[in-house]
Enzyme design. Structure first.
Site, mmCIF file in Angstrom:
data_model
loop_
_atom_site.group_PDB
_atom_site.id
_atom_site.type_symbol
_atom_site.label_atom_id
_atom_site.label_comp_id
_atom_site.label_asym_id
_atom_site.label_seq_id
_atom_site.Cartn_x
_atom_site.Cartn_y
_atom_site.Cartn_z
ATOM 1 N N SER A 143 0.845 -1.195 0.000
ATOM 2 C CA SER A 143 0.000 0.000 0.000
ATOM 3 C C SER A 143 0.875 1.237 0.000
ATOM 4 C CB SER A 143 -0.900 0.006 1.238
ATOM 5 O OG SER A 143 -1.527 1.255 1.411
ATOM 6 N N TYR A 156 -2.391 -0.387 10.171
ATOM 7 C CA TYR A 156 -2.588 -0.778 8.765
ATOM 8 C C TYR A 156 -1.278 -0.700 7.991
ATOM 9 C CZ TYR A 156 -3.880 -0.446 3.869
ATOM 10 O OH TYR A 156 -3.939 -0.635 2.511
#
Length: 246
Positions: A143, A156
């Site tokens: 990501s 995350y």
């Protein structure tokens, strides 16, 4: 698109019943690969992907896999070999819910829901180390959050950063077999998992040099490049498919 460049190859794409994973699975099928589509809760959607791949002239099968269960991960590789005889490409796309919470408020359950998938990625890489053909291709999805310090994004980004470290270390381990290991880190992408308000989306698009919201097919093209023969000398790299947003 160069049809047939993956002829004779067998690809596993985890979490490929929808969104980015579906786009990747269908693209690899269009390029000639036989594709294992994995799902955890929506068999109908997975079978739609299988049908789309077959309609384009390649073969595919759907296998239910809970990436949080190591036994499921190992079974995936055994079933793939039983079905197609080999594994040439692995795309670790499966992800849990992307949770953004202040560090002071994130629950243990929320933390585990993300890192349990990360553990599954690690053991899928272990299985690939055992079963992948020489000259294979591994792409792990990360990501853009690992390069941007988003408030509330610590856990995350941390679970994705771990995957990046798995990747660069494994690239050095498997180089002797001609297996390359790379990452793709998408930016904000138009999927049904997009939870931002429209105003927030517009703000992020405004910061993107290419001037639009990324689509799943944009990310699939990046993956297709990394699993092709053209990427035989590219390993341990993180391709930030963000439209220029850094």
């Amino acid at each position: 698109m160069e049809n047939g460049k993956l002829n004779g190859k067998v690809a596993i794409v985890t979490g490929s019943s929808r969104g980015i994973g579906r786009a990747i699975a269908e693209r690899l099928g269009q390029d000639g690969a036989k594709v294992v589509v994995t799902y955890v809760g929506n068999q109908d959607k997975a079978e739609e992907v299988v049908s789309a791949i077959k309609a384009n002239g390649s073969d595919a099968v759907a296998i239910k896999v809970d990436m949080r269960q190591v036994a499921d991960v190992r079974n995936l590789f055994q079933k793939t070999i039983a079905q197609f005889g080999q594994i040439d490409i692995l795309v670790n796309n499966a992800a849990g819910k992307n949770i953004f919470q202040p560090t002071a408020e994130l629950s243990e359950e929320e933390y585990n829901s993300m890192f349990d998938i990360t553990r599954g990625v690690y053991f899928s890489l272990q299985e690939a180390s055992h079963h992948m053909a020489n000259g294979g291709r591994i792409v792990n999805m990360s990501s853009s959050a690992t390069a941007m310090a988003y408030p509330t994004g610590g856990a995350y980004a941390g679970c994705k950063a771990a995957i990046e470290q798995f990747s660069v270390c494994l690239a050095k381990e498997l180089g002797v077999k001609g297996i390359v290991v790379n990452m793709v880190s998408p930016g904000l992408t138009a999927t049904d998992g997009l939870v931002l308000e429209q105003q927030e989306v517009e703000q992020m698009v405004a910061q993107t040099p290419l001037g639009r919201l990324r689509q799943p097919d944009d990310i699939a093209s990046a993956v297709a490049m990394l699993v092709s023969d053209d990427a035989h000398w590219v390993t341990g790299q993180n391709l930030r498919a963000t439209g220029g947003m850094v």
